[in-house]
Design an enzyme around this catalytic site. Structure first.
Site, PDB file in Angstrom:
ATOM      1  N   ASN A   1     -37.324 -16.760  45.051  1.00 18.87           N
ATOM      2  CA  ASN A   1     -38.520 -17.035  44.360  1.00 18.87           C
ATOM      3  C   ASN A   1     -39.755 -16.897  43.429  1.00 18.87           C
ATOM      4  OD1 ASN A   1     -38.060 -20.157  45.537  1.00 18.87           O
ATOM      5  ND2 ASN A   1     -38.012 -18.712  48.121  1.00 18.87           N
TER       6      ASN A   1
ATOM      7  N   GLU B   1     -33.985 -18.960  34.854  1.00 21.31           N
ATOM      8  CA  GLU B   1     -33.686 -18.404  36.230  1.00 21.31           C
ATOM      9  C   GLU B   1     -32.161 -17.276  35.827  1.00 21.31           C
ATOM     10  OE1 GLU B   1     -34.145 -19.524  38.588  1.00 21.31           O
ATOM     11  OE2 GLU B   1     -34.923 -21.662  38.437  1.00 21.31           O
TER      12      GLU B   1
ATOM     13  N   LYS C   1     -26.665 -14.346  44.022  1.00 20.26           N
ATOM     14  CA  LYS C   1     -27.554 -15.603  44.200  1.00 20.26           C
ATOM     15  C   LYS C   1     -27.161 -15.732  46.136  1.00 20.26           C
ATOM     16  CE  LYS C   1     -29.488 -20.093  45.170  1.00 20.26           C
ATOM     17  NZ  LYS C   1     -30.947 -21.058  43.976  1.00 20.26           N
TER      18      LYS C   1
ATOM     19  N   ARG D   1     -25.413 -38.433  58.981  1.00 19.46           N
ATOM     20  CA  ARG D   1     -25.328 -37.702  59.510  1.00 19.46           C
ATOM     21  C   ARG D   1     -24.898 -36.683  59.070  1.00 19.46           C
ATOM     22  NH1 ARG D   1     -25.228 -40.008  64.837  1.00 19.46           N
ATOM     23  NH2 ARG D   1     -28.037 -40.897  64.908  1.00 19.46           N
TER      24      ARG D   1
ATOM     25  N   HIS E   1     -41.581 -19.147  40.974  1.00 16.03           N
ATOM     26  CA  HIS E   1     -41.776 -20.354  41.699  1.00 16.03           C
ATOM     27  C   HIS E   1     -42.694 -21.086  42.060  1.00 16.03           C
ATOM     28  CE1 HIS E   1     -36.980 -19.819  40.661  1.00 16.03           C
ATOM     29  NE2 HIS E   1     -37.655 -21.017  40.953  1.00 16.03           N
TER      30      HIS E   1
ATOM     31  N   GLU F   1     -33.866 -19.289  54.972  1.00  7.24           N
ATOM     32  CA  GLU F   1     -34.966 -19.131  54.542  1.00  7.24           C
ATOM     33  C   GLU F   1     -35.908 -18.291  55.033  1.00  7.24           C
ATOM     34  OE1 GLU F   1     -36.331 -19.888  49.900  1.00  7.24           O
ATOM     35  OE2 GLU F   1     -37.532 -21.000  51.290  1.00  7.24           O
TER      36      GLU F   1
ATOM     37  N   HIS G   1     -44.229 -24.068  39.775  1.00 12.05           N
ATOM     38  CA  HIS G   1     -43.884 -25.217  40.829  1.00 12.05           C
ATOM     39  C   HIS G   1     -45.262 -26.258  40.989  1.00 12.05           C
ATOM     40  CE1 HIS G   1     -40.169 -24.856  43.886  1.00 12.05           C
ATOM     41  NE2 HIS G   1     -39.888 -25.543  42.578  1.00 12.05           N
TER      42      HIS G   1
ATOM     43  N   HIS H   1     -37.826 -27.865  34.544  1.00 12.75           N
ATOM     44  CA  HIS H   1     -37.356 -26.701  35.391  1.00 12.75           C
ATOM     45  C   HIS H   1     -38.263 -25.066  34.800  1.00 12.75           C
ATOM     46  CE1 HIS H   1     -37.063 -24.851  39.414  1.00 12.75           C
ATOM     47  NE2 HIS H   1     -36.788 -24.081  38.976  1.00 12.75           N
TER      48      HIS H   1
ATOM     49  N   ARG I   1     -34.243 -14.202  51.632  1.00 10.42           N
ATOM     50  CA  ARG I   1     -34.200 -15.244  51.160  1.00 10.42           C
ATOM     51  C   ARG I   1     -35.659 -15.769  49.868  1.00 10.42           C
ATOM     52  NH1 ARG I   1     -30.453 -20.757  51.386  1.00 10.42           N
ATOM     53  NH2 ARG I   1     -30.574 -21.375  48.303  1.00 10.42           N
TER      54      ARG I   1
ATOM     55  N   LYS J   1     -29.275 -25.300  49.150  1.00 10.64           N
ATOM     56  CA  LYS J   1     -30.543 -26.154  49.018  1.00 10.64           C
ATOM     57  C   LYS J   1     -30.448 -26.774  48.628  1.00 10.64           C
ATOM     58  CE  LYS J   1     -34.514 -22.579  49.199  1.00 10.64           C
ATOM     59  NZ  LYS J   1     -35.464 -22.381  48.820  1.00 10.64           N
TER      60      LYS J   1
END
Lengths: 363, 363
Positions: A246, A186, A228, A122, A249, A238, A253, A266, A242, A144
């Protein structure tokens, strides 16, 4: 050596991003790690071969107990299966809640290690030591974590903040050129999204960045981390702001997933994705052609791809875009630039627009 | 019908536990769900057959869109593999971040569904509808989610709070007697751990509980939820106080894991584990024999097991106990009662003491 320190503050955690050149010999560089702490260096074979010996000695000097776990290299290993391998290792070696994971590598290593840290017993602590430009400016910052599913990128993950980020640009000296360029996608994203002055600075520093000029690189990474972490401080999970991180993206993606994360890096996919977002905005009359051209020129001048893959048809994009984490009730949501340094969210983009943008980009 | 409402407040979330008898027809019972929300009812075949039709109509009445996902029944299916099945289902059906999972079943369903909710697209909402006594008094409360690993119970998981808990004791009418008894082990745990008056009340209400007297059961569940949520409010992530919720669990988890979660129900294993914790405290001269006997008598009088399995040797316990999430640097940490209603943490329990306790309990 000058060390740049950027504080990051989130709801449950605060930590520092340390940026510099050859900084591992600095005192307290591993803080909050302390003498006697038990750590697992999670890395891949490439990084391990080149860099392990060079940094392990500093862990030993600080009396930190270090084991190593090597994962296969590449985005196509960022899976639940790799997660299971690392979890099993930790249990076999009797690691308890006080052990700390060290993500030593690029975005794949960072995302996966952070995810395992967030679900092992956990939640345990982890530290990011990003070794690629892409992870130094983006992936290692903001908490993230996640792995890919065959049906979508980063679909499985958590928000779990590192306890420190140690960014040494010395690692970039052995980074393949193709990967360096990928990271710049980026960097350009931040400039287009948030900062006109930084955009101008990038236009004027292409050569210095590509030749790994120390001061220029440190400034560039620092700037991205600041932009950032400002957003992350405001909206860790998000729910709002946030989503502005993106740009490119949603399209990008789709390209990555379609080619099973094998053919396009990427940053390369994001680069094409940003061009598509720019063209979407232009077609809708939001963004001026002048700004659009200037943005695309910057991308081109860094040697990044701007043309969509010819072996991917327009229908294939939609399949992935509709599954995007930002989409809602089957509606495609996109962030697009309205000018250099400013974005806008489009809540429900018409499929015909998306089709015509993609077609424009294939040529 | 009288509805008992217990508020739970954690760092990132606040929600209500609703307890009563036949409460699904009450207005706002599904709050914060609202008309048009898309939900997946995660359940097992046993619960689905008996209860699905009876509750689905209330979802429909509230115009909530409901799908169903059926998992195999039993603790041995609480694995990463089942997690992957549910994640794949959610992606195939294009569930986005606004979908809500409904955990409809016992502890296995609740823990697994909560875990998937916490990692699907970095976290979506979920609601607990616990159908066993054990999950109503314990598993569904407090936000611990997780699955088992072959090397240990609940070793993979997160802290992720539900957005509501709906506890209807009507479900207990079809619960096998063995499972009802199993749930009582956790009830006794709360009484021994925190509340002398509640312990006395249990001594006086054995028959009423076992015969499912509505008022007595509601009071019993309410009391447990209040005791647990008080602790969770103070220490959601088990940095301190929350460890006091683990009476009997270090020994008990070893028994469960050794028999691969097949032979002993959770509550049965915990029951033996509590007896072992009592005996540990007694042997160390912390707990009086009078109190120890009174505690063990209550356990016996509810029909719970107090004798350790004969087909598990003392060495086997250690293997699992050392991997326990509460152990630290190979030292076994135990919570033990010092009197009825009060616990103590033992930071480093001598292995010889553990051996002699286990031997005493096998006879």
């Amino acid at each position: 050596m000058k060390l740049k320190i950027i504080p990051v503050k989130t709801k449950n955690n605060s930590y520092y991003i340390n940026i510099g050149f050859k900084i591992f010999n600095l005192e307290n560089i591993f803080s909050p790690l302390k003498s006697g702490d038990r750590c697992v260096l999670v890395t891949n074979i490439t990084i391990s071969k080149i860099w392990k010996e060079k940094i392990v000695k500093y862990f030993l000097k600080n009396k930190i107990i270090l084991e190593e776990f090597i994962l296969s290299d590449g985005e196509n290993y960022k899976t639940l299966n790799s997660v299971n391998l690392l979890l099993t290792y930790l249990l076999e070696k009797l690691h308890d809640r006080n052990s700390i994971l060290i993500a030593f590598g690029g975005g794949v290593i960072g995302d996966l290690t952070g995810f395992v840290a967030s679900i092992y017993q956990r939640g345990i602590r982890f530290i990011q030591i990003p070794t690629t430009l892409l992870s130094q400016v983006d992936a290692a910052i903001g908490g993230k974590t996640g792995v890919n599913h065959i049906l979508g990128k980063n679909m499985i993950g958590t928000f779990w903040q590192p306890n420190a980020v140690i960014t040494d640009i010395n690692f970039l000296s052995t980074l393949p050129y193709k990967q360096l360029i990928s990271g710049i996608a980026e960097v350009i994203k931040y400039a287009i999204s948030f900062d006109y002055v930084f955009f101008q600075w990038l236009e004027n520093n292409i050569k210095q960045i590509l030749s790994l000029n120390t001061e220029v690189l440190i400034y560039c990474i620092q700037k991205c981390c600041e932009l950032k972490s400002k957003i992350v401080n405001l909206d860790e999970r998000e729910y709002g702001f946030r989503v502005f991180l993106n740009l490119g993206h949603t399209y990008g993606h789709a390209i990555e997933a379609h080619f099973k994360y094998l053919k396009w890096l990427h940053g390369e996919a994001i680069s094409i994705g940003i061009v598509m977002a720019i063209k979407t905005s232009e077609i809708l009359g939001i963004l001026s052609s002048f700004d659009a051209t200037r943005m695309i020129n910057l991308i081109k001048n860094f040697g990044l791809p701007t043309v969509a893959p010819k072996d991917m048809n327009v229908q294939s994009y939609l399949k992935y875009m509709i599954r995007d984490k930002k989409s809602y009730s089957g509606k495609i949501q996109l962030v697009v630039p309205i000018k250099i340094g400013k974005l806008k969210i489009l809540k429900n983009v018409n499929q015909d627009i998306i089709f015509s943008v993609i077609k424009k980009c294939i040529i």
